[in-house]
Write a protein that holds these residues in place. Structure first.
Motif, short mmCIF file in Angstrom:
data_model
loop_
_atom_site.label_atom_id
_atom_site.label_comp_id
_atom_site.label_asym_id
_atom_site.label_seq_id
_atom_site.Cartn_x
_atom_site.Cartn_y
_atom_site.Cartn_z
N ARG A 54 -2.95 -20.02 3.73
CA ARG A 54 -4.14 -20.06 2.98
C ARG A 54 -5.12 -18.74 3.43
NH1 ARG A 54 -7.66 -25.36 2.87
NH2 ARG A 54 -9.06 -24.01 1.91
N ILE A 55 -4.98 -18.40 5.02
CA ILE A 55 -5.71 -17.20 5.32
C ILE A 55 -5.15 -15.93 4.70
CG2 ILE A 55 -6.07 -15.91 7.32
CD1 ILE A 55 -6.21 -18.45 8.90
N GLU A 56 -3.82 -15.64 4.60
CA GLU A 56 -3.20 -14.62 4.10
C GLU A 56 -3.56 -14.50 2.52
OE1 GLU A 56 0.94 -14.46 5.05
OE2 GLU A 56 0.25 -13.72 7.31
N LYS A 60 -8.96 -10.58 1.97
CA LYS A 60 -9.27 -9.43 1.26
C LYS A 60 -9.37 -8.28 2.25
CE LYS A 60 -9.69 -11.23 -3.01
NZ LYS A 60 -8.87 -10.76 -4.19
N ASP A 61 -8.50 -7.19 1.88
CA ASP A 61 -8.37 -6.13 3.05
C ASP A 61 -9.50 -5.17 2.07
OD1 ASP A 61 -6.68 -6.63 5.17
OD2 ASP A 61 -5.04 -6.62 3.65
N ASN A 62 -10.23 -4.47 3.27
CA ASN A 62 -10.93 -3.39 2.96
C ASN A 62 -10.04 -2.03 3.19
OD1 ASN A 62 -12.77 -1.24 2.58
ND2 ASN A 62 -14.34 -1.99 4.26
N PHE A 63 -9.60 -1.65 2.11
CA PHE A 63 -8.74 -0.51 1.93
C PHE A 63 -9.43 1.01 2.29
CE2 PHE A 63 -6.37 -3.57 -0.10
CZ PHE A 63 -4.98 -3.32 0.53
N ASP A 64 -10.79 0.94 2.20
CA ASP A 64 -11.32 2.16 2.71
C ASP A 64 -11.34 2.36 4.42
OD1 ASP A 64 -12.30 2.60 0.44
OD2 ASP A 64 -14.01 1.36 0.11
N TYR A 70 -2.92 -7.39 12.41
CA TYR A 70 -2.73 -8.87 12.24
C TYR A 70 -3.91 -9.32 11.27
CZ TYR A 70 0.43 -8.79 16.28
OH TYR A 70 1.40 -8.89 17.13
N ILE A 71 -3.62 -10.47 10.74
CA ILE A 71 -4.72 -10.65 9.99
C ILE A 71 -5.09 -12.12 10.20
CG2 ILE A 71 -5.14 -12.06 7.35
CD1 ILE A 71 -2.60 -10.30 6.30
N TYR A 72 -6.37 -12.10 10.43
CA TYR A 72 -7.33 -13.38 11.19
C TYR A 72 -8.40 -13.63 10.08
CZ TYR A 72 -5.15 -12.22 15.58
OH TYR A 72 -4.24 -11.84 16.72
N TYR A 267 1.14 -6.42 -5.24
CA TYR A 267 0.82 -5.54 -6.16
C TYR A 267 -0.55 -4.72 -5.43
CZ TYR A 267 -1.06 -2.92 -10.23
OH TYR A 267 -1.45 -1.91 -11.03
N GLU A 268 -1.26 -5.46 -4.79
CA GLU A 268 -2.59 -4.84 -4.23
C GLU A 268 -2.19 -3.55 -3.29
OE1 GLU A 268 -6.78 -6.26 -2.64
OE2 GLU A 268 -5.16 -7.25 -1.57
N LEU A 269 -0.94 -3.74 -2.46
CA LEU A 269 -0.68 -2.77 -1.54
C LEU A 269 0.05 -1.58 -2.38
CD1 LEU A 269 -1.19 -2.69 1.31
CD2 LEU A 269 1.51 -3.39 1.76
N VAL A 270 0.85 -1.73 -3.31
CA VAL A 270 1.24 -0.74 -4.32
C VAL A 270 0.23 -0.01 -4.80
CG1 VAL A 270 2.74 -0.61 -6.37
CG2 VAL A 270 3.46 -2.16 -4.84
#
Length: 886
Positions: A54-56, A60-64, A70-72, A267-270
């Protein structure tokens, strides 16, 4: 049959004995290990996996920014996954209670179970994901300390490193990493995790080269069993690319963005890999047309609708690199218009719009865009403080521009005939009603179709009040420009929605309630206002117009001040000498006798001199020398070393004054008098003259008596009314009056006021006073906010706001008039509750605010004893307060 029953009973008895946690036998250990693994540990792992999933999923990563290794869950989102981790803690805790074998003293026997330590680790992991980091660390430390012979201690040590990194205790992580690297018995699973742990440690310390090296190692895959998944390796590769990009190693960054795409992640990372590659394009070496076409193609694909703002922002950056400002502005506006749920990206687009307009010297739209950027951009932006500072500068500048436009428009309007004025006002009212009807219709249509009005998006991305003050607008009258009104309404609706017209419409907490006295007349006015809105009457638009010479002079004074401040901002804060020169010259052309004439002449002289425009510099030099021959600026021009000589002389005067003061302190009155006279004749005009004369007066009083003292002190007060020593001189004069006329200053009977003390009369007119530092940044900001407060909450009242010097480094701001003490105390309490009053440079501890009886104000001004009045105020006015005054 009997034998079977006996065997059955024996088996049940054996099982019962095995269930006991007090027996450390083979049967007991086997039973508890089996149950601890496939009951407590298994189900707690399931719960933890569900929580991490659920966390992953919701992350919502901030790509700026550089992505975390690690994802917390973020602090505000951690609660959403509490149930899963709470279940895991409960399962593992119950398992430990029921299946941990203990000795006779009740202490756990670590070597007796194989899965109890795993349950402890699961408890720690659950606490970490719940952001209860110290509780998690305690669980891991317990395992590492207690289960020294178990290989699971290495898992606990790995989680200790992760937790210490999160807490910020990287020095503790360094020791643990070194311990694991040097351990020959390190399990393969932990060995494969070690590069990632090191990378996380290095990124926390800002060692990006070392972090990139370790992540490249982790991204290679390595062990097929214990190595990271393809999805995870893609994340590591993307972070490596980000680290290279931060180091300006664009070639390696592009290489790893391409590798990220090859790993086929989500897709977001692509998408962001492609965007980053586009941003890294070198427009000097490579043709950007293909990249722009690819981005525009992406902007047409519906699957990218969530990322349209990012695509247009990237296109804007490419156009900006190619020095195509017009097209860059177009794309940045499109980015704002298409931004759906990414406020930080919207803020970055606003910032770019502000920066480009600023570079083009379009300060009004730049100020509006900076204002929008401050509202939407993250406060964690590295340049947030400088963005806020520039926003404030532009806000002040635009305010002065609007002041000039407004006052000019008002003066132009009053020169029209009454019929022409009425025609303009009636047109405004008609257009206002028409606009209200249009908005109401659009609102109803939007409700019915469940979508925004057609023009809603078209107004997005435009700066607030962009055309305000534009002389070529539909009408030249500032407040009645229908284009401005329509634009403002549309922009307001976009930002705030269709808000009800009411007091405090912007406040979510309407705790600030203004109590004003009401009477029958007020009630009648309210009833009338219900039938017709005030802004739809001619009288509403005729208020505050400069209809006579006095008001026109006041209006011109505002224009002169605005021009001078504009020029100063252009010169000092924006470094735009061209606009500064134009502004000062326009000021002098319109108002040849303005009070800033000498200052502007000198600024223009120095500016042209710096730009090596000798003819214009000579022109203003002659102006200063001919029109202001005795001014300090003229002396500086004639003698360039005048300023340094003046400072040197000032130091000499200060040293001499110290000698005079020391003689007076030692009761050498004759010597002090002689020295004071010497100082007055030797140094001429300087800031210490009043002090010399004050000591001279005191010495004469000591040597010749009280009448001589009174004479010289009166002379001092007349000659130097604003001097630092004048209040003290007045105090001495008042004491002399008391001695000479005791009957006039005798102590009053109980209930009566003394002539030299503050009086109490709650039914008489009152003022509100504020003693503020004599610093334009603080005093002007305070007065502006006070006016804003009055316009917002007391718009039906007319106040008179004045200010005067109060001692050497204070200003006395006076707001009048209030009909009674109760009325002013109510206003005072409402003002102190206003959150907008004390912020930024206006600090509460720097300003004293009090209600005061009108007849008490002259006494306070003479005495300058604020602490004395504070005591009087607290003693006499606290009973009028709904809340206890402190």
């Amino acid at each position: 049959m009997l034998i079977k029953r006996l065997l059955y009973l024996l088996a049940v008895a054996s099982l019962f004995v095995a269930c006991s946690t007090k027996k450390n036998t083979v049967v007991s250990r086997g039973y508890h290990n089996l149950t601890a693994r496939f009951n407590g540990y298994y189900y707690s792992c399931v719960n933890i996996d569900d929580g991490i999933f659920r966390i992953e999923k919701n992350n919502k990563d901030n790509f700026d920014k550089i992505l975390p290794v690690y994802i917390y869950p973020a602090g505000d989102k951690a609660k959403a996954t509490f149930p899963e981790f709470d279940k895991a803690i409960k399962k593992s805790s119950t398992c430990i209670q029921r299946h941990a074998i203990k000795d006779k003293k009740g202490a756990e026997i670590p070597s007796s179970g194989n899965w109890i330590d795993n349950n402890w680790i699961n408890i720690g992991i659950s606490h970490v994901y719940k952001r209860e980091l110290f509780s998690g660390l305690e669980a891991f430390e317990y395992v590492a300390r207690t289960y020294t012979k178990s290989k699971d201690k290495y898992t606990a040590l790995a989680w200790m490193i992760r937790t210490n990194n999160e807490i910020g205790s990287v020095s503790s992580s360094e020791q643990l990493i070194s311990l694991l690297k040097n351990d020959k018995n390190l399990p393969k699973k932990i060995k494969s995790q070690l590069p990632v742990l090191e990378a996380d440690y290095y990124t926390r310390r800002g060692l990006n080269t070392e972090a990139a090296t370790k992540l490249m190692e982790a991204a290679r895959g390595g062990n097929p069993i214990y190595g990271a998944s393809r999805k995870t390796r893609a994340r590591y590769t993307f972070i490596v690319a980000q680290l290279f990009e931060q180091q300006k190693n664009n070639k390696r960054a592009l290489e790893y963005y391409k590798k990220t795409i090859k790993l086929k992640p989500n897709y977001e990372l692509v998408f962001y890999s492609k965007i980053k590659m586009a941003k890294l394009l070198d427009v000097k070496r490579n043709n950007s047309e293909k990249t722009k076409k690819d981005l525009l193609k992406m902007a047409k694909e519906f699957k990218n609708n969530e990322y349209y703002d990012v695509i247009y922002y990237t296109l804007g950056e490419i156009e900006e690199k190619e020095r195509n400002a017009k097209q860059a502005l177009y794309y940045y506006k499109k980015s704002v218009q298409t931004s759906l749920n990414n406020p930080n990206q919207k803020g970055l687009s606003y910032l770019k719009l502000g920066e480009i307009n600023f570079d083009l010297a379009n300060y009004q739209p730049a100020g509006a865009y900076y204002d929008s950027a401050v509202v939407t951009i993250s406060k964690e932006h590295p340049d947030y403080a400088s963005i806020v500072a520039r926003k404030k500068t532009l806000e002040t500048l635009v305010g002065h521009i609007h002041t000039i436009s407004k006052e000019d428009s008002l003066q132009k309007f009053v020169k029209l005939s009454e019929n022409e004025q009425n025609r303009i006002i009636d047109k405004i009212i008609f257009d206002l009603e028409k606009e209200e009807a249009r908005l109401l219709k659009e609102k109803e249509n939007a409700k019915n179709s469940n979508k925004l009005p057609e023009n809603a998006l078209s107004s997005m991305g435009q700066p607030i009040n962009q055309d305000i003050g534009n002389p070529v607008a539909a009408t030249s009258f500032y407040f009645y420009n229908q284009n401005t009104i329509s634009f403002g309404i549309a922009d307001f609706t976009k930002k705030w929605g269709n808000r009800k017209l009411e007091d405090n419409w912007r406040r979510s907490n309407k705790a600030l309630i203004i109590d004003e006295p009401t009477n029958e007349k007020d009630t009648a006015k309210t009833a009338d206002s219900n039938t017709k809105s005030p802004n739809k009457t001619r009288d509403y638009y005729r208020k505050n117009l400069p209809v006579n010479d006095t008001l026109i002079k006041k209006s011109n004074k505002k224009i002169v001040y605005a021009y001078y401040m504009m020029g100063s901002i252009y010169k000092e804060e924006l470094n735009n000498t061209k606009k500064a020169v134009a502004t000062f010259e326009e000021l002098n052309a319109r108002f040849p006798q303005n009070k800033y004439l000498l200052n502007t002449y000198y600024i223009l002289y120095r500016t042209h001199l710096a730009e090596k425009n000798q003819p214009r510099a000579d022109y203003y030099k002659e102006k200063i020398l001919s029109e202001f021959p005795d001014s300090e600026f003229a002396l500086i021009i004639k003698n360039p070393s005048y300023a340094s000589e003046t400072n040197s002389k000032q130091s000499e005067v200060e040293a001499f004054y110290s000698t005079v003061y020391q003689s007076y302190n030692q009761n050498n009155f004759s010597q002090a008098l002689s020295q004071a006279n010497e100082g007055l004749s030797k140094f001429g005009k300087n800031v210490y003259v009043p002090k010399f004369e004050f000591i001279k007066s005191l010495c004469i009083g000591k040597l010749k008596g009280i009448d001589s003292l009174e004479f010289y002190l009166k002379l001092l007060v007349v000659k130097h009314p604003q001097a630092e020593v004048t209040p003290l001189a007045n105090e001495i004069l008042l004491s002399i009056k008391k001695q000479k006329n005791p009957d006039l200053y005798k102590v009053a009977e109980p209930g009566q006021a003394q002539l030299d003390t503050f009086m109490v009369n709650f039914d008489a007119d009152h003022f509100l006073i504020a003693i503020v530092p004599d610093d334009p940044k603080i005093a002007d900001a305070f007065k502006i906010r006070l006016n804003t407060f009055n316009n917002t909450y007391y718009s039906s009242r007319t106040f008179n706001l004045t200010s005067n010097l109060f001692g050497s480094n204070k200003q006395l701001v006076v707001l009048k008039t209030f009909a009674s003490a109760k009325e002013v105390v109510t206003y005072y309490e409402n003002l102190l509750r206003d959150p907008e009053l004390f912020k930024d440079e206006v600090k509460k501890e720097m300003i004293d605010i009090y209600p005061i009886l009108g007849s008490n104000l002259p006494l306070l001004y003479r005495k300058k004893n604020v602490e004395s009045y504070k005591i009087f105020f607290l003693d006499n006015y606290k009973n009028l307060s709904e809340n206890k005054i402190k």
